[in-house]
Structures are given as C-alpha cells and as structure tokens.
Design a protein around this motif. Structure first.
Motif, PDB file in Angstrom:
ATOM      1  N   UNK A 179       0.832  -1.203   0.000  1.00 55.37           N
ATOM      2  CA  UNK A 179       0.000   0.000   0.000  1.00 55.37           C
ATOM      3  C   UNK A 179       0.865   1.251   0.000  1.00 55.37           C
ATOM      4  N   UNK A 180       0.369   2.290  -0.675  1.00 54.79           N
ATOM      5  CA  UNK A 180       1.124   3.539  -0.757  1.00 54.79           C
ATOM      6  C   UNK A 180       1.367   4.100   0.641  1.00 54.79           C
ATOM      7  N   UNK A 181       2.569   4.573   0.859  1.00 55.81           N
ATOM      8  CA  UNK A 181       2.913   5.136   2.159  1.00 55.81           C
ATOM      9  C   UNK A 181       2.162   6.446   2.368  1.00 55.81           C
ATOM     10  N   UNK A 182       1.886   6.755   3.613  1.00 56.63           N
ATOM     11  CA  UNK A 182       1.215   8.005   3.937  1.00 56.63           C
ATOM     12  C   UNK A 182       2.080   9.175   3.469  1.00 56.63           C
ATOM     13  N   UNK A 183       1.433  10.216   2.971  1.00 55.43           N
ATOM     14  CA  UNK A 183       2.164  11.374   2.454  1.00 55.43           C
ATOM     15  C   UNK A 183       2.460  12.350   3.585  1.00 55.43           C
ATOM     16  N   UNK A 184       3.725  12.711   3.713  1.00 55.66           N
ATOM     17  CA  UNK A 184       4.151  13.674   4.721  1.00 55.66           C
ATOM     18  C   UNK A 184       4.591  14.940   3.991  1.00 55.66           C
ATOM     19  N   UNK A 185       3.741  15.956   3.933  1.00 54.29           N
ATOM     20  CA  UNK A 185       4.111  17.159   3.169  1.00 54.29           C
ATOM     21  C   UNK A 185       5.374  17.835   3.681  1.00 54.29           C
ATOM     22  N   UNK A 186       5.637  17.745   4.986  1.00 52.00           N
ATOM     23  CA  UNK A 186       6.822  18.408   5.543  1.00 52.00           C
ATOM     24  C   UNK A 186       8.117  17.807   5.001  1.00 52.00           C
ATOM     25  N   UNK A 187       8.084  16.529   4.600  1.00 51.87           N
ATOM     26  CA  UNK A 187       9.273  15.853   4.093  1.00 51.87           C
ATOM     27  C   UNK A 187       9.246  15.677   2.577  1.00 51.87           C
ATOM     28  N   UNK A 188       8.189  16.129   1.937  1.00 54.32           N
ATOM     29  CA  UNK A 188       7.992  15.862   0.509  1.00 54.32           C
ATOM     30  C   UNK A 188       8.933  16.690  -0.361  1.00 54.32           C
ATOM     31  N   UNK A 215       0.976  12.240 -17.797  1.00 50.10           N
ATOM     32  CA  UNK A 215       1.712  12.704 -16.636  1.00 50.10           C
ATOM     33  C   UNK A 215       2.438  14.017 -16.854  1.00 50.10           C
ATOM     34  N   UNK A 216       2.128  14.722 -17.937  1.00 50.10           N
ATOM     35  CA  UNK A 216       2.756  16.017 -18.195  1.00 50.10           C
ATOM     36  C   UNK A 216       2.250  17.047 -17.190  1.00 50.10           C
ATOM     37  N   UNK A 217       0.959  16.942 -16.841  1.00 45.12           N
ATOM     38  CA  UNK A 217       0.384  17.812 -15.819  1.00 45.12           C
ATOM     39  C   UNK A 217      -0.293  16.954 -14.757  1.00 45.12           C
ATOM     40  N   UNK A 218      -0.323  17.463 -13.542  1.00 44.34           N
ATOM     41  CA  UNK A 218      -1.026  16.788 -12.453  1.00 44.34           C
ATOM     42  C   UNK A 218      -2.459  17.280 -12.331  1.00 44.34           C
ATOM     43  N   UNK A 219      -2.653  18.584 -12.521  1.00 44.03           N
ATOM     44  CA  UNK A 219      -3.965  19.200 -12.379  1.00 44.03           C
ATOM     45  C   UNK A 219      -4.171  20.225 -13.478  1.00 44.03           C
ATOM     46  N   UNK A 237      -4.103   9.399 -11.171  1.00 41.73           N
ATOM     47  CA  UNK A 237      -3.652  10.088  -9.964  1.00 41.73           C
ATOM     48  C   UNK A 237      -4.680  10.065  -8.840  1.00 41.73           C
ATOM     49  N   UNK A 238      -5.818   9.440  -9.081  1.00 39.14           N
ATOM     50  CA  UNK A 238      -6.926   9.529  -8.141  1.00 39.14           C
ATOM     51  C   UNK A 238      -6.567   9.077  -6.736  1.00 39.14           C
ATOM     52  N   UNK A 239      -5.820   7.996  -6.606  1.00 42.83           N
ATOM     53  CA  UNK A 239      -5.543   7.417  -5.288  1.00 42.83           C
ATOM     54  C   UNK A 239      -4.130   7.676  -4.785  1.00 42.83           C
ATOM     55  N   UNK A 240      -3.377   8.468  -5.494  1.00 41.94           N
ATOM     56  CA  UNK A 240      -2.022   8.793  -5.056  1.00 41.94           C
ATOM     57  C   UNK A 240      -2.081   9.710  -3.836  1.00 41.94           C
ATOM     58  N   UNK A 276      -3.637  13.432  -3.688  1.00 46.50           N
ATOM     59  CA  UNK A 276      -4.824  13.681  -2.865  1.00 46.50           C
ATOM     60  C   UNK A 276      -4.588  14.858  -1.930  1.00 46.50           C
ATOM     61  N   UNK A 277      -3.396  14.896  -1.333  1.00 52.11           N
ATOM     62  CA  UNK A 277      -3.092  15.997  -0.408  1.00 52.11           C
ATOM     63  C   UNK A 277      -3.097  17.322  -1.147  1.00 52.11           C
ATOM     64  N   UNK A 278      -2.491  17.386  -2.327  1.00 52.49           N
ATOM     65  CA  UNK A 278      -2.442  18.628  -3.092  1.00 52.49           C
ATOM     66  C   UNK A 278      -3.849  19.091  -3.461  1.00 52.49           C
ATOM     67  N   UNK A 279      -4.687  18.166  -3.901  1.00 56.50           N
ATOM     68  CA  UNK A 279      -6.058  18.544  -4.271  1.00 56.50           C
ATOM     69  C   UNK A 279      -6.816  19.105  -3.076  1.00 56.50           C
ATOM     70  N   UNK A 280      -6.676  18.439  -1.936  1.00 58.60           N
ATOM     71  CA  UNK A 280      -7.384  18.909  -0.747  1.00 58.60           C
ATOM     72  C   UNK A 280      -6.858  20.267  -0.296  1.00 58.60           C
ATOM     73  N   UNK A 281      -5.540  20.457  -0.386  1.00 52.96           N
ATOM     74  CA  UNK A 281      -4.967  21.737   0.041  1.00 52.96           C
ATOM     75  C   UNK A 281      -5.483  22.866  -0.839  1.00 52.96           C
ATOM     76  N   UNK A 282      -5.500  22.659  -2.141  1.00 51.80           N
ATOM     77  CA  UNK A 282      -5.969  23.710  -3.046  1.00 51.80           C
ATOM     78  C   UNK A 282      -7.440  24.003  -2.814  1.00 51.80           C
TER      79      UNK A 282
END
Length: 299
Positions: A87-96, A146-150, A280-283, A287-293
């Motif tokens: 399973x994909x590891x949890x995303x840590x924005x502080x370390x990203x 994969x040229x653009x994310x959003x 990119x739906x479940x990455x 997901x974090x970037x979409x929610x932040x925006x």
C-alpha cells in the motif's frame, strides 16, 4: 531461459526461504505450509531451473552453485516486488520533495493558485510547483501522460472522462478605475452600452463575448474598444484608463484601485473546476495537493 509467464511467484518465495533456512521443516514453518507442500515446491523448482538447488548435507541442506548465484538477485527482486505492491505510504508534506505541474490561465493563477501558495510553502517547503500555459484541447492527453497533475478549467467545456471537483461559482461584475466618473453609481443599460469596454479574448483579437450575446438578444450593443488575451492586462487597462470591463468578481474584488458595481445586464456566470486523470486519483501526494488547493479557495 526460465519462462517467466509460466513461473509461479509462490515458488520463488519458497526458494528464497529455503536458501535462508537450508531446512525444509523450518521453511514450512515460516511459510505456514506443510512439509510435503514445500517438498513439492522444491521438486518443481528443480525442474524449472534444471538444477538440484539444495542437496542433503550433514547439517541440513546445502545450496548448489546455481542456488548460491540465485540467492542475492532473488532476494532483491522479491523485495522490490513487495515494495511495488505494498500500500502507498502516507504522504508527509513536511518531508515531501514533489514537483507538481498544473495547467492554468492567468485567471486561475490569481483566483486558485495564489490563495494556495502561502499555505503550500509552509506545509510542504521542499516541494516545487510549475504552472504551465493552459491548452484546453490537450488537457486530457497531458494528464494521461503525466505532463500535468492538475488543470483548472470552467465546468462548461472541460474535457470528458477526467476526474473533477467543483471549486467555486463565479459571477460577472462591472469594474473600472476607482475614480471613474461614470461608475459612482450603477449605470443604466443605455449608459452601460455607451461606456468603452475591454474584453478578454482567449483566442486573440475577438471583440465579442457572452455579454454581447445577451445584449444582442435584447436588441442592443456596447462599445468594445480593447481586446486582450489575458485577464491581468485588463486590470492594468482599467486602472490607467476610463475603460470598463465585465470582469469575474474574484479577479477585481478587494482591489482599492478599482470601482466595482453591479452591471445593469444579467450575464450568466460560470463554474471553475479542478481536473485530474484517473491515474492520480488514489495517489496520497496528489490527494493531499487537491485537498490543500480546495481548502485554500476564498469564499
């Protein structure tokens, strides 16, 4: 060569454990198999590789030279495969350290990305953001490759088949410079048509837009003196001339250099949508970037 299509992955797992334990009984215990099952696996492995692999010895089983050569590459391959299917590891924005690429017009930059930037820098200081010029006909292909994310686009006209999230609904207001002599109060429809207007023509050079269609349906027309390809140039034109514009409210509100009033004509607004590909739906990072925006959008 071994035919990978016919190779049972479980056999390789068994071989990896056998090469570590040198003992069928202990291998069976680790794998939660019966001892006869491990013996059957070993027989199949010997047939596949054309080598005994493990031979009886005074202290358990000893690997053949072929088995010794397999040990480390097999271990590395199984570790890589395990990592790939975990399973994909949890995303840590502080370390990203991600580099995100988004497609937006200057309007989207001002109303969507700019409000999100300060929080993005605080929460994920090691990330980078690249804003690409919006090319509506290519959005779906760019996202798929994969040229653009959003991408940020109006709901109307957004490419089908993409994931989407409504960000906000926009409406048009009438704007001009703060001291504009004819915008001290809401103009009449006749006065509105007599003003000199600037419009945004994304395709370049157009002098008609949605406002003109509404006016034409009412048998009227306005004076369009300037056509520009970008919204931000409109702001400069308004503050330095007596031109006015039917502008998206989010682009001109709270600007002390501008006077904003309700227009005397009802012009349909639009919805702004965030778009991304199913890939990119479940990455977790995506997901974090979409929610932040989405959370950064001003009401």
């Amino acid at each position: 060569m071994v035919n990978l299509r016919s190779l049972d992955l479980n056999l390789l797992v068994t071989l990896d454990v056998l090469l570590a334990e040198h003992n069928v009984t202990r291998a069976a215990e680790r794998l939660h198999f019966s001892q006869p099952s491990i013996s059957v696996h070993l027989a199949k492995l010997r047939d596949i590789f054309g080598d005994p692999l493990l031979l009886p010895g005074p202290r358990g089983m000893r690997p053949t030279a072929r088995a010794e050569a397999l040990r480390e590459p097999l271990r590395q391959a199984l570790e890589a495969l395990s990592l790939a299917v975990s399973p994909a590891a949890a995303f840590d924005p502080a370390q990203a350290t991600n580099t995100w690429r988004v497609a937006a017009t200057d309007y989207g930059e001002s109303t969507i990305l700019l409000p999100a930037m300060a929080g993005l820098r605080r929460a994920a200081p090691g990330t980078r953001l690249a804003v690409l010029e919006m090319a509506p006909p290519h959005i779906a292909r760019q996202a798929e490759q994969g040229i653009i994310d959003l991408a940020f686009h109006t709901t109307d006209g957004a490419p089908p088949g993409m994931r989407h999230r409504l960000l906000f609904k926009e409406r048009y207001v009438l704007a001009g410079r703060a001291g504009h002599p004819r915008l001290q109060r809401k103009p009449t429809l006749k006065q509105f048509c007599e003003l000199e207007h600037v419009i945004v023509s994304p395709d370049g050079g157009g002098f008609s837009g949605v406002t003109d269609k509404v006016l034409a349906d009412a048998g009227m027309a306005r004076r369009v003196a300037l056509s520009v390809p970008h919204f931000l140039f409109v702001i400069s034109a308004l503050t330095s001339t007596d031109l006015v514009a039917m502008a998206p409210e989010r682009l001109v509100r709270h600007n002390p250099a501008l006077r904003v009033v309700a227009p005397p004509v009802a012009v349909p607004g639009y919805e702004m949508t965030m778009l991304w590909h199913e890939r990119s739906q479940r990455d977790p990072a995506h997901q974090w970037l979409r929610e932040h925006i989405a959370a950064s959008i001003n009401p």
